[in-house]
Motif scaffolding. Structure first.
Motif, mmCIF file in Angstrom:
data_model
loop_
_atom_site.group_PDB
_atom_site.id
_atom_site.type_symbol
_atom_site.label_atom_id
_atom_site.label_comp_id
_atom_site.label_asym_id
_atom_site.label_seq_id
_atom_site.Cartn_x
_atom_site.Cartn_y
_atom_site.Cartn_z
ATOM 1 N N ARG A 1 0.803 -1.224 0.000
ATOM 2 C CA ARG A 1 0.000 0.000 0.000
ATOM 3 C C ARG A 1 0.833 1.271 0.000
ATOM 4 N NH1 ARG A 1 -0.128 -2.558 4.747
ATOM 5 N NH2 ARG A 1 0.472 -1.440 6.633
ATOM 6 N N ASP A 2 2.069 1.217 0.495
ATOM 7 C CA ASP A 2 2.927 2.406 0.532
ATOM 8 C C ASP A 2 3.813 2.529 -0.703
ATOM 9 O OD1 ASP A 2 1.896 3.086 3.024
ATOM 10 O OD2 ASP A 2 3.387 1.863 4.075
ATOM 11 N N ARG A 3 3.641 1.615 -1.647
ATOM 12 C CA ARG A 3 4.461 1.636 -2.863
ATOM 13 C C ARG A 3 3.612 2.047 -4.046
ATOM 14 N NH1 ARG A 3 8.479 -3.393 -2.963
ATOM 15 N NH2 ARG A 3 9.045 -2.210 -4.801
ATOM 16 N N ASN A 4 4.261 2.531 -5.070
ATOM 17 C CA ASN A 4 3.548 2.856 -6.309
ATOM 18 C C ASN A 4 4.280 2.303 -7.530
ATOM 19 O OD1 ASN A 4 5.723 4.519 -6.497
ATOM 20 N ND2 ASN A 4 4.574 6.436 -6.570
ATOM 21 N N ASP A 5 5.100 1.272 -7.310
ATOM 22 C CA ASP A 5 5.891 0.715 -8.413
ATOM 23 C C ASP A 5 5.559 -0.755 -8.671
ATOM 24 O OD1 ASP A 5 6.949 -0.274 -6.082
ATOM 25 O OD2 ASP A 5 9.042 0.010 -6.666
ATOM 26 N N PHE A 6 4.288 -1.123 -8.527
ATOM 27 C CA PHE A 6 3.906 -2.503 -8.822
ATOM 28 C C PHE A 6 2.581 -2.522 -9.575
ATOM 29 C CE2 PHE A 6 1.243 -1.827 -5.165
ATOM 30 C CZ PHE A 6 0.144 -2.651 -5.374
ATOM 31 N N TYR A 7 2.352 -3.631 -10.242
ATOM 32 C CA TYR A 7 1.087 -3.876 -10.932
ATOM 33 C C TYR A 7 0.788 -5.351 -10.767
ATOM 34 C CZ TYR A 7 -2.363 -4.474 -14.597
ATOM 35 O OH TYR A 7 -3.500 -4.774 -15.283
ATOM 36 N N ALA A 8 -0.404 -5.672 -10.352
ATOM 37 C CA ALA A 8 -0.798 -7.072 -10.192
ATOM 38 C C ALA A 8 -2.192 -7.254 -10.775
ATOM 39 C CB ALA A 8 -0.783 -7.453 -8.718
ATOM 40 N N THR A 9 -2.398 -8.376 -11.448
ATOM 41 C CA THR A 9 -3.706 -8.674 -12.029
ATOM 42 C C THR A 9 -3.897 -10.181 -12.065
ATOM 43 O OG1 THR A 9 -5.182 -8.195 -13.868
ATOM 44 C CG2 THR A 9 -2.904 -8.721 -14.427
ATOM 45 N N GLY A 10 -5.080 -10.615 -12.380
ATOM 46 C CA GLY A 10 -5.389 -12.036 -12.488
ATOM 47 C C GLY A 10 -6.186 -12.289 -13.752
ATOM 48 N N ASN A 11 -6.425 -13.556 -14.036
ATOM 49 C CA ASN A 11 -7.103 -13.913 -15.269
ATOM 50 C C ASN A 11 -7.891 -15.193 -15.057
ATOM 51 O OD1 ASN A 11 -7.935 -14.096 -17.881
ATOM 52 N ND2 ASN A 11 -5.964 -14.671 -18.721
ATOM 53 N N LEU A 12 -9.129 -15.192 -15.516
ATOM 54 C CA LEU A 12 -9.979 -16.385 -15.523
ATOM 55 C C LEU A 12 -10.612 -16.515 -16.895
ATOM 56 C CD1 LEU A 12 -11.947 -16.095 -12.148
ATOM 57 C CD2 LEU A 12 -10.174 -17.729 -12.703
ATOM 58 N N THR A 13 -10.966 -17.725 -17.251
ATOM 59 C CA THR A 13 -11.687 -17.969 -18.492
ATOM 60 C C THR A 13 -13.132 -17.511 -18.323
ATOM 61 O OG1 THR A 13 -10.294 -19.876 -18.906
ATOM 62 C CG2 THR A 13 -12.330 -19.749 -20.165
ATOM 63 N N ILE A 14 -13.713 -16.924 -19.351
ATOM 64 C CA ILE A 14 -15.103 -16.493 -19.303
ATOM 65 C C ILE A 14 -15.939 -17.538 -20.029
ATOM 66 C CG2 ILE A 14 -16.755 -14.743 -20.042
ATOM 67 C CD1 ILE A 14 -14.476 -12.712 -19.808
ATOM 68 N N TYR A 15 -16.980 -18.008 -19.366
ATOM 69 C CA TYR A 15 -17.870 -19.011 -19.942
ATOM 70 C C TYR A 15 -19.221 -18.403 -20.232
ATOM 71 C CZ TYR A 15 -14.493 -22.462 -18.427
ATOM 72 O OH TYR A 15 -13.354 -23.179 -18.246
ATOM 73 N N ARG A 16 -19.820 -18.850 -21.300
ATOM 74 C CA ARG A 16 -21.190 -18.437 -21.644
ATOM 75 C C ARG A 16 -22.087 -19.647 -21.421
ATOM 76 N NH1 ARG A 16 -24.231 -18.709 -26.745
ATOM 77 N NH2 ARG A 16 -22.437 -19.850 -27.470
ATOM 78 N N ILE A 17 -23.123 -19.458 -20.638
ATOM 79 C CA ILE A 17 -24.061 -20.543 -20.359
ATOM 80 C C ILE A 17 -25.318 -20.294 -21.153
ATOM 81 C CG2 ILE A 17 -25.423 -21.674 -18.585
ATOM 82 C CD1 ILE A 17 -23.285 -20.805 -16.588
ATOM 83 N N THR A 18 -25.729 -21.290 -21.932
ATOM 84 C CA THR A 18 -26.949 -21.200 -22.722
ATOM 85 C C THR A 18 -27.983 -22.079 -22.063
ATOM 86 O OG1 THR A 18 -25.618 -20.878 -24.695
ATOM 87 C CG2 THR A 18 -27.921 -21.465 -25.006
ATOM 88 N N ILE A 19 -29.129 -21.495 -21.780
ATOM 89 C CA ILE A 19 -30.199 -22.266 -21.126
ATOM 90 C C ILE A 19 -31.330 -22.462 -22.107
ATOM 91 C CG2 ILE A 19 -31.872 -22.262 -19.266
ATOM 92 C CD1 ILE A 19 -29.891 -20.650 -17.639
#
Length: 70
Positions: free
Chosen positions: A52-70
């Motif tokens: 929180r006291d730093r400004n020299d980082f970047y972090a992210t995540g990734n998930l697959t997106i699914y489409r559900i058809t009903i």
């Protein structure tokens, strides 16, 4: 490359691209679950708190997106 040349090359590429059908059936379970998403969110929140006291980082995540058809 000019804008007209760029649009011409884009048109050529799009004619060569073959898209798979959107209604592919799979009986395999999804790779990620809601638990995985919550774990990524928790990890990202922990990293943001830890750094929180730093400004020299970047972090992210990734998930697959699914489409559900009903």
């Amino acid at each position: 490359m000019t804008i007209s040349q760029e649009s011409e090359s884009t048109e050529d590429i799009s004619q060569d691209v073959i898209f798979p059908p959107g209604d592919l059936y799979s009986d395999e379970p999804p790779w990620e679950t809601e638990l995985h998403m919550r774990q990524i969110i928790l990890l990202l929140e922990c990293l943001k708190w830890l750094w929180r006291d730093r400004n020299d980082f970047y972090a992210t995540g990734n998930l697959t997106i699914y489409r559900i058809t009903i």
